[in-house]
Design a protein around this motif. Structure first.
Motif, PDB file in Angstrom:
ATOM      1  N   ALA A   1      -1.433 -10.263  -4.112  1.00  0.00           N
ATOM      2  CA  ALA A   1      -1.938 -11.493  -3.492  1.00  0.00           C
ATOM      3  C   ALA A   1      -0.791 -12.300  -2.888  1.00  0.00           C
ATOM      4  O   ALA A   1      -0.885 -12.790  -1.758  1.00  0.00           O
ATOM      5  CB  ALA A   1      -2.706 -12.327  -4.518  1.00  0.00           C
ATOM      6  N   VAL A   2       0.293 -12.447  -3.634  1.00  0.00           N
ATOM      7  CA  VAL A   2       1.454 -13.206  -3.164  1.00  0.00           C
ATOM      8  C   VAL A   2       2.037 -12.557  -1.906  1.00  0.00           C
ATOM      9  O   VAL A   2       2.409 -13.249  -0.953  1.00  0.00           O
ATOM     10  CB  VAL A   2       2.501 -13.329  -4.298  1.00  0.00           C
ATOM     11  N   ALA A   3       2.108 -11.228  -1.897  1.00  0.00           N
ATOM     12  CA  ALA A   3       2.607 -10.529  -0.709  1.00  0.00           C
ATOM     13  C   ALA A   3       1.721 -10.828   0.497  1.00  0.00           C
ATOM     14  O   ALA A   3       2.223 -11.059   1.603  1.00  0.00           O
ATOM     15  CB  ALA A   3       2.686  -9.026  -0.970  1.00  0.00           C
ATOM     16  N   GLN A   4       0.408 -10.863   0.291  1.00  0.00           N
ATOM     17  CA  GLN A   4      -0.530 -11.171   1.367  1.00  0.00           C
ATOM     18  C   GLN A   4      -0.405 -12.611   1.836  1.00  0.00           C
ATOM     19  O   GLN A   4      -0.747 -12.928   2.971  1.00  0.00           O
ATOM     20  CB  GLN A   4      -1.971 -10.906   0.914  1.00  0.00           C
ATOM     21  N   LEU A   5       0.080 -13.471   0.953  1.00  0.00           N
ATOM     22  CA  LEU A   5       0.236 -14.898   1.289  1.00  0.00           C
ATOM     23  C   LEU A   5       1.554 -15.193   1.993  1.00  0.00           C
ATOM     24  O   LEU A   5       1.910 -16.353   2.182  1.00  0.00           O
ATOM     25  CB  LEU A   5       0.107 -15.753   0.022  1.00  0.00           C
TER      26      LEU A   5
ATOM     27  N   PRO B   1       6.284 -11.550   0.638  1.00  0.00           N
ATOM     28  CA  PRO B   1       6.313 -10.133   0.271  1.00  0.00           C
ATOM     29  C   PRO B   1       7.428  -9.758  -0.705  1.00  0.00           C
ATOM     30  O   PRO B   1       7.217  -8.924  -1.578  1.00  0.00           O
ATOM     31  CB  PRO B   1       6.473  -9.406   1.600  1.00  0.00           C
ATOM     32  N   THR B   2       8.599 -10.349  -0.576  1.00  0.00           N
ATOM     33  CA  THR B   2       9.707 -10.003  -1.481  1.00  0.00           C
ATOM     34  C   THR B   2       9.332 -10.318  -2.918  1.00  0.00           C
ATOM     35  O   THR B   2       9.519  -9.494  -3.820  1.00  0.00           O
ATOM     36  CB  THR B   2      11.000 -10.744  -1.063  1.00  0.00           C
TER      37      THR B   2
ATOM     38  N   LEU C   1       4.616  -2.507   0.808  1.00  0.00           N
ATOM     39  CA  LEU C   1       5.809  -1.924   1.425  1.00  0.00           C
ATOM     40  C   LEU C   1       5.545  -1.534   2.872  1.00  0.00           C
ATOM     41  O   LEU C   1       6.392  -1.750   3.744  1.00  0.00           O
ATOM     42  CB  LEU C   1       6.288  -0.718   0.616  1.00  0.00           C
ATOM     43  N   LEU C   2       4.382  -0.981   3.124  1.00  0.00           N
ATOM     44  CA  LEU C   2       4.020  -0.599   4.490  1.00  0.00           C
ATOM     45  C   LEU C   2       3.960  -1.829   5.392  1.00  0.00           C
ATOM     46  O   LEU C   2       4.459  -1.808   6.520  1.00  0.00           O
ATOM     47  CB  LEU C   2       2.684   0.146   4.502  1.00  0.00           C
ATOM     48  N   ALA C   3       3.390  -2.911   4.887  1.00  0.00           N
ATOM     49  CA  ALA C   3       3.309  -4.149   5.660  1.00  0.00           C
ATOM     50  C   ALA C   3       4.700  -4.697   5.974  1.00  0.00           C
ATOM     51  O   ALA C   3       4.889  -5.369   6.987  1.00  0.00           O
ATOM     52  CB  ALA C   3       2.494  -5.195   4.898  1.00  0.00           C
ATOM     53  N   GLU C   4       5.673  -4.381   5.135  1.00  0.00           N
ATOM     54  CA  GLU C   4       7.052  -4.810   5.343  1.00  0.00           C
ATOM     55  C   GLU C   4       7.837  -3.818   6.196  1.00  0.00           C
ATOM     56  O   GLU C   4       9.026  -4.001   6.424  1.00  0.00           O
ATOM     57  CB  GLU C   4       7.756  -4.999   3.995  1.00  0.00           C
ATOM     58  N   GLY C   5       7.170  -2.744   6.623  1.00  0.00           N
ATOM     59  CA  GLY C   5       7.824  -1.775   7.497  1.00  0.00           C
ATOM     60  C   GLY C   5       8.512  -0.632   6.783  1.00  0.00           C
ATOM     61  O   GLY C   5       9.216   0.156   7.416  1.00  0.00           O
ATOM     62  N   ASP C   6       8.316  -0.516   5.490  1.00  0.00           N
ATOM     63  CA  ASP C   6       8.951   0.561   4.727  1.00  0.00           C
ATOM     64  C   ASP C   6       7.954   1.702   4.512  1.00  0.00           C
ATOM     65  O   ASP C   6       7.510   1.967   3.396  1.00  0.00           O
ATOM     66  CB  ASP C   6       9.478   0.035   3.392  1.00  0.00           C
ATOM     67  N   ALA C   7       7.615   2.388   5.599  1.00  0.00           N
ATOM     68  CA  ALA C   7       6.633   3.467   5.551  1.00  0.00           C
ATOM     69  C   ALA C   7       7.110   4.631   4.685  1.00  0.00           C
ATOM     70  O   ALA C   7       6.307   5.242   3.974  1.00  0.00           O
ATOM     71  CB  ALA C   7       6.311   3.953   6.957  1.00  0.00           C
TER      72      ALA C   7
ATOM     73  N   GLN D   1       6.113   7.788  -0.150  1.00  0.00           N
ATOM     74  CA  GLN D   1       6.646   8.354  -1.389  1.00  0.00           C
ATOM     75  C   GLN D   1       5.796   7.940  -2.583  1.00  0.00           C
ATOM     76  O   GLN D   1       5.495   8.753  -3.457  1.00  0.00           O
ATOM     77  CB  GLN D   1       8.093   7.911  -1.579  1.00  0.00           C
ATOM     78  N   LEU D   2       5.371   6.681  -2.600  1.00  0.00           N
ATOM     79  CA  LEU D   2       4.500   6.212  -3.678  1.00  0.00           C
ATOM     80  C   LEU D   2       3.146   6.909  -3.628  1.00  0.00           C
ATOM     81  O   LEU D   2       2.566   7.237  -4.657  1.00  0.00           O
ATOM     82  CB  LEU D   2       4.312   4.700  -3.603  1.00  0.00           C
ATOM     83  N   CYS D   3       2.653   7.143  -2.433  1.00  0.00           N
ATOM     84  CA  CYS D   3       1.370   7.839  -2.276  1.00  0.00           C
ATOM     85  C   CYS D   3       1.452   9.267  -2.829  1.00  0.00           C
ATOM     86  O   CYS D   3       0.486   9.784  -3.390  1.00  0.00           O
ATOM     87  CB  CYS D   3       0.921   7.850  -0.822  1.00  0.00           C
ATOM     88  N   ASP D   4       2.590   9.892  -2.659  1.00  0.00           N
ATOM     89  CA  ASP D   4       2.790  11.246  -3.198  1.00  0.00           C
ATOM     90  C   ASP D   4       2.747  11.266  -4.718  1.00  0.00           C
ATOM     91  O   ASP D   4       2.384  12.266  -5.312  1.00  0.00           O
ATOM     92  CB  ASP D   4       4.120  11.833  -2.714  1.00  0.00           C
TER      93      ASP D   4
END
Length: 151
Positions: free
Chosen positions: A95-99, A102-103, A136-142, A147-150
């Protein structure tokens, strides 16, 4: 032990929210919370507070979710419910990241995942990793998100 009706209402709120009926999910989660408050049962109250926060965050009401998740964490600490604390921490982090923080949100999510691992809890692990990957994706770290999805 958590009251069975509080649990049932919370799980029904989760189900209908996942099916896309956020209004009904919110109503059921609020009903669960009201019941837990009437019962004055600490474990049920912490559980219901977490689930209303989850429903609100999942439905996009991030700012409204945070106080409920904070309350769930506080109750969890007070009554020795570390898994509720960590579930609330990860959803609060999302929620905080969406607000727009993100860090902070990503750091909270990482802390929660580490603490859940330390407890030996794998319950909801794929969901937790997905929340972190989305932030992480929203922050550009695809790369790290994939890797987390794996995992």
């Amino acid at each position: 032990m958590i009251d069975p009706l509080v649990t049932s209402l919370s799980m029904l709120a989760r189900l209908v929210t996942l099916l896309g009926d956020f209004h009904q999910g919110r109503r059921l989660a609020a009903e669960s919370l009201a019941l837990a408050q009437r019962l004055s049962h600490p474990h049920s109250l912490a559980y219901a507070r977490f689930w209303i926060g989850w429903v609100l965050q999942t439905g996009g009401d991030h700012a409204e979710a945070v106080p409920h998740l904070d309350a769930a964490m506080e109750s969890g600490r007070m009554f020795g419910l570390p898994l509720i604390v960590e579930w609330a921490r990860i959803v609060r982090g999302a929620a905080v990241a969406q607000l727009g923080r993100p860090t902070e949100g990503i750091a909270d999510m990482r802390t929660s995942i580490e603490r859940q691992e330390a407890m030996g809890s794998a319950l909801e692990r794929p969901y937790c990793l997905t929340l972190l990957a989305e932030a992480l994706l929203a922050e550009g770290d695809a790369a790290q998100a994939l890797q987390l999805c794996d995992q």
